[in-house]
Design an enzyme around this catalytic site. Structure first.
Site, PDB file in Angstrom:
ATOM      1  N   LEU A  31       0.846  -1.198   0.000  1.00 30.50           N
ATOM      2  CA  LEU A  31       0.000   0.000   0.000  1.00 30.50           C
ATOM      3  C   LEU A  31       0.878   1.244   0.000  1.00 30.50           C
ATOM      4  O   LEU A  31       1.930   1.283   0.653  1.00 30.50           O
ATOM      5  CB  LEU A  31      -0.890   0.009   1.240  1.00 30.50           C
ATOM      6  CG  LEU A  31      -1.822  -1.196   1.405  1.00 30.50           C
ATOM      7  CD1 LEU A  31      -2.834  -0.935   2.512  1.00 30.50           C
ATOM      8  CD2 LEU A  31      -2.524  -1.548   0.106  1.00 30.50           C
ATOM      9  N   ASN A  41       4.834  -7.571   6.383  1.00 25.91           N
ATOM     10  CA  ASN A  41       5.745  -6.946   7.358  1.00 25.91           C
ATOM     11  C   ASN A  41       5.081  -5.839   8.177  1.00 25.91           C
ATOM     12  O   ASN A  41       5.765  -5.012   8.775  1.00 25.91           O
ATOM     13  CB  ASN A  41       6.954  -6.358   6.609  1.00 25.91           C
ATOM     14  CG  ASN A  41       6.543  -5.247   5.640  1.00 25.91           C
ATOM     15  OD1 ASN A  41       5.388  -5.176   5.242  1.00 25.91           O
ATOM     16  ND2 ASN A  41       7.471  -4.392   5.284  1.00 25.91           N
TER      17      ASN A  41
HETATM   18  C1  LIG Z   1      -6.370  -3.360  16.712  1.00 24.88           C
HETATM   19  C2  LIG Z   1      -7.074  -3.891  15.520  1.00 24.88           C
HETATM   20  C3  LIG Z   1      -6.463  -3.387  14.279  1.00 24.88           C
HETATM   21  C4  LIG Z   1      -7.062  -4.016  13.092  1.00 24.88           C
HETATM   22  C5  LIG Z   1      -6.348  -3.583  11.847  1.00 24.88           C
HETATM   23  C6  LIG Z   1      -7.119  -2.602  11.099  1.00 24.88           C
HETATM   24  C7  LIG Z   1      -6.612  -1.838  10.230  1.00 24.88           C
HETATM   25  C8  LIG Z   1      -5.201  -1.965   9.848  1.00 24.88           C
HETATM   26  C9  LIG Z   1      -4.597  -0.681   9.527  1.00 24.88           C
HETATM   27  C10 LIG Z   1      -3.668  -0.598   8.670  1.00 24.88           C
HETATM   28  C11 LIG Z   1      -3.209  -1.738   7.864  1.00 24.88           C
HETATM   29  C12 LIG Z   1      -2.674  -1.234   6.588  1.00 24.88           C
HETATM   30  C13 LIG Z   1      -1.933  -2.255   5.855  1.00 24.88           C
HETATM   31  C14 LIG Z   1      -0.873  -1.902   5.128  1.00 24.88           C
HETATM   32  C15 LIG Z   1      -0.133  -2.845   4.319  1.00 24.88           C
HETATM   33  C16 LIG Z   1       0.938  -2.219   3.474  1.00 24.88           C
HETATM   34  O1  LIG Z   1       1.087  -2.581   2.368  1.00 24.88           O
HETATM   35  S1  LIG Z   1       1.874  -0.959   4.146  1.00 24.88           S
HETATM   36  C17 LIG Z   1       3.202  -0.719   3.042  1.00 24.88           C
HETATM   37  C18 LIG Z   1       4.337  -1.612   3.405  1.00 24.88           C
HETATM   38  N1  LIG Z   1       5.389  -1.527   2.433  1.00 24.88           N
HETATM   39  C19 LIG Z   1       6.662  -1.610   2.739  1.00 24.88           C
HETATM   40  O2  LIG Z   1       7.029  -1.736   3.879  1.00 24.88           O
HETATM   41  C20 LIG Z   1       7.647  -1.495   1.616  1.00 24.88           C
HETATM   42  C21 LIG Z   1       8.508  -0.312   1.740  1.00 24.88           C
HETATM   43  N2  LIG Z   1       9.424  -0.202   0.601  1.00 24.88           N
HETATM   44  C22 LIG Z   1      10.524  -0.942   0.483  1.00 24.88           C
HETATM   45  O3  LIG Z   1      10.851  -1.777   1.308  1.00 24.88           O
HETATM   46  C23 LIG Z   1      11.372  -0.683  -0.732  1.00 24.88           C
HETATM   47  O4  LIG Z   1      10.942   0.528  -1.312  1.00 24.88           O
HETATM   48  C24 LIG Z   1      11.334  -1.793  -1.775  1.00 24.88           C
HETATM   49  C25 LIG Z   1       9.917  -2.148  -2.157  1.00 24.88           C
HETATM   50  C26 LIG Z   1      12.064  -3.034  -1.268  1.00 24.88           C
HETATM   51  C27 LIG Z   1      12.080  -1.285  -3.058  1.00 24.88           C
HETATM   52  O5  LIG Z   1      13.343  -0.825  -2.726  1.00 24.88           O
HETATM   53  P1  LIG Z   1      14.109   0.144  -3.717  1.00 24.88           P
HETATM   54  O6  LIG Z   1      15.467   0.343  -3.153  1.00 24.88           O
HETATM   55  O7  LIG Z   1      13.998  -0.341  -5.096  1.00 24.88           O
HETATM   56  O8  LIG Z   1      13.282   1.496  -3.689  1.00 24.88           O
HETATM   57  P2  LIG Z   1      13.277   2.622  -2.557  1.00 24.88           P
HETATM   58  O9  LIG Z   1      13.166   2.039  -1.223  1.00 24.88           O
HETATM   59  O10 LIG Z   1      14.444   3.510  -2.808  1.00 24.88           O
HETATM   60  O11 LIG Z   1      11.918   3.380  -2.880  1.00 24.88           O
HETATM   61  C28 LIG Z   1      11.777   4.221  -4.011  1.00 24.88           C
HETATM   62  C29 LIG Z   1      10.786   5.308  -3.660  1.00 24.88           C
HETATM   63  O12 LIG Z   1       9.529   4.723  -3.376  1.00 24.88           O
HETATM   64  C30 LIG Z   1       9.091   5.101  -2.084  1.00 24.88           C
HETATM   65  N3  LIG Z   1       8.316   3.992  -1.483  1.00 24.88           N
HETATM   66  C31 LIG Z   1       8.727   2.757  -1.310  1.00 24.88           C
HETATM   67  N4  LIG Z   1       7.732   1.999  -0.807  1.00 24.88           N
HETATM   68  C32 LIG Z   1       6.686   2.807  -0.644  1.00 24.88           C
HETATM   69  C33 LIG Z   1       5.359   2.619  -0.156  1.00 24.88           C
HETATM   70  N5  LIG Z   1       4.902   1.439   0.260  1.00 24.88           N
HETATM   71  N6  LIG Z   1       4.545   3.689  -0.136  1.00 24.88           N
HETATM   72  C34 LIG Z   1       4.958   4.889  -0.558  1.00 24.88           C
HETATM   73  N7  LIG Z   1       6.204   5.124  -1.038  1.00 24.88           N
HETATM   74  C35 LIG Z   1       7.061   4.105  -1.074  1.00 24.88           C
HETATM   75  C36 LIG Z   1      10.380   5.387  -1.340  1.00 24.88           C
HETATM   76  O13 LIG Z   1      10.140   6.205  -0.241  1.00 24.88           O
HETATM   77  C37 LIG Z   1      11.179   6.072  -2.407  1.00 24.88           C
HETATM   78  O14 LIG Z   1      10.646   7.380  -2.529  1.00 24.88           O
HETATM   79  P3  LIG Z   1      11.575   8.645  -2.863  1.00 24.88           P
HETATM   80  O15 LIG Z   1      12.581   8.706  -1.753  1.00 24.88           O
HETATM   81  O16 LIG Z   1      10.648   9.790  -2.884  1.00 24.88           O
HETATM   82  O17 LIG Z   1      12.201   8.320  -4.176  1.00 24.88           O
END
Ligand SMILES: CCCCC/C=C\C/C=C\CC/C=C/CC(=O)SCCNC(=O)CCNC(=O)[C@H](O)C(C)(C)COP(=O)(O)OP(=O)(O)OC[C@H]1O[C@@H](n2cnc3c(N)ncnc32)[C@H](O)[C@@H]1OP(=O)(O)O
Length: 325
Positions: free
Chosen positions: A131, A198
């Site tokens: 997300l 994660n």
């Molecule tokens: C108590 C009862 C509770 C019940 C529960 C109820 C509700 C729950 C509430 C919430 C749940 C919500 C669930 C969420 C699930 C998700 O998906 S959260 C997102 C998790 N994602 C990550 O952790 C991935 C993060 N990213 C990375 O690890 C790396 O980017 C990568 C994918 C491994 C790629 O690496 P790479 O080196 O190629 O790229 P960069 O890291 O340099 O990234 C480039 C650029 O993109 C931006 N970015 C990366 N990931 C995201 C993201 N997920 N969202 C937004 N932006 C992202 C990064 O910041 C870089 O940006 P720039 O610096 O501006 O270029």
């Protein structure tokens, strides 16, 4: 007295046997009864959100889904569609990408020629970063509602698709990226990437349906350990634990292997396959259908918590700091 009791027991037994055999009998009888059976089981179209009209007439087909965020192609010969996420740099799932995916999945559902679907990414190193954190960090009320509802609908459409699905995971696949792949029936991953749910590492909680999707792939004990620690698995570890089904050398190999997986269904009756899949997934689909609003409200109040916002902020800072190095 005894003959009466015997009669009652016999009749009850007969009714029970007929009831149990009815689905099988019906399946043997004719095609229309399949459809009636499916309707009776409440596992076909009413489990999906309102369907969009078919995307386009079926020529070979780059079937565009309006935006360029999702590419949809159809192999006319095999009926296998490929849906490619195309939101550089990391296919983070924002509202528009989710809308594109939903449109693609719903369109395929209505396409009678579709025999299977491969979900993949145009990025050379990332399947999907999950997300888009910016959708949850300091969110705008209307947009965040639409965002979450669309994610629910994407899950319903993909997890509950009547056509077989494979994820060709050609890059990293954390959190929501992993969730998309878990909705597919088969996962093929390229080497040296990472995959997992994660969420706890971000200080957030994977919703129930994220967890149940993982539980469809790996044993409870493994899922509990992975989910509570927010563990990311390497391709090899994921294969070992059953989170993925096969390893491919590269994207082309992943697509070829996906096609091979899907081609086996040419020999299986499509309705028998579909009903089996939807029966297996019925309770999770039904739960979501019945609890969409509750789930939305929980999400909204959860992301509204200052402590959750703080966690997201810190996580974003970490991502940016990594980029700056
Ligand atoms: C108590 C009862 C509770 C019940 C529960 C109820 C509700 C729950 C509430 C919430 C749940 C919500 C669930 C969420 C699930 C998700 O998906 S959260 C997102 C998790 N994602 C990550 O952790 C991935 C993060 N990213 C990375 O690890 C790396 O980017 C990568 C994918 C491994 C790629 O690496 P790479 O080196 O190629 O790229 P960069 O890291 O340099 O990234 C480039 C650029 O993109 C931006 N970015 C990366 N990931 C995201 C993201 N997920 N969202 C937004 N932006 C992202 C990064 O910041 C870089 O940006 P720039 O610096 O501006 O270029």
């Amino acid at each position: 007295m005894l003959p009466t009791m015997m009669f009652v027991i016999d009749t009850a037994g007969l009714v029970l046997r007929l009831f149990l055999l009815l689905p099988i009998y019906r399946i043997k009888v004719n095609f229309l009864d399949f459809v009636r059976y499916a309707k009776m089981m409440n596992i076909t179209r009413q489990l999906r959100p309102s369907l969009a009209k078919a995307l386009m007439p079926t020529a070979m087909r780059a079937m565009s889904a309006d935006s360029k965020l999702v590419e949809l192609t159809m192999n006319e010969k095999t009926g296998i569609a490929t849906v490619t996420m195309n939101r550089p740099p990391v296919n983070s799932l924002n509202l528009e990408l989710l809308q594109g995916l939903l449109k693609a999945f719903e369109g395929l559902e209505d396409d009678r020629k579709c025999r299977g679907m491969i979900l993949t990414s145009s990025s050379p190193t990332v399947f999907s970063a999950g997300l888009d954190i910016m959708e949850m960090y300091k969110p705008k009320p209307d947009r965040v509602k639409e965002f979450w509802t669309t994610l629910q609908d994407v899950w319903l459409a993909l997890y509950g698709s009547s056509f077989p699905t494979v994820a060709a995971i050609n890059g990293h696949s954390p959190a929501g990226g992993c969730l998309l792949s878990l909705c597919c029936e088969y996962r093929i991953m390229c080497p040296n990437y990472s995959i997992g749910l994660n969420e706890t590492k971000l200080g957030i909680v994977a919703p129930k349906w994220f967890m149940s999707s993982m539980l469809g792939a790996i044993p409870y004990r493994e899922a509990e350990l992975a989910l509570t620690s927010g563990r990311m698995f390497s391709t090899d570890e994921a294969l070992k634990i059953g989170l993925i089904d096969e390893v491919a050398s590269d994207k082309a190999d992943a697509i070829a292997k996906s096609e091979k997986f899907l081609s086996q269904f040419a020999k299986i009756h499509p309705i028998a396959r579909k009903l089996t899949k939807l029966n297996l997934r019925h309770s999770a689909l039904e739960w979501m259908q019945e609890n969409k609003e509750l789930d939305l409200n929980i999400f909204i109040s959860f992301v509204g918590q200052p402590i959750v916002q703080k966690s997201l902020e810190k996580y974003l800072e970490g991502l940016k700091a990594k980029q700056a190095k």
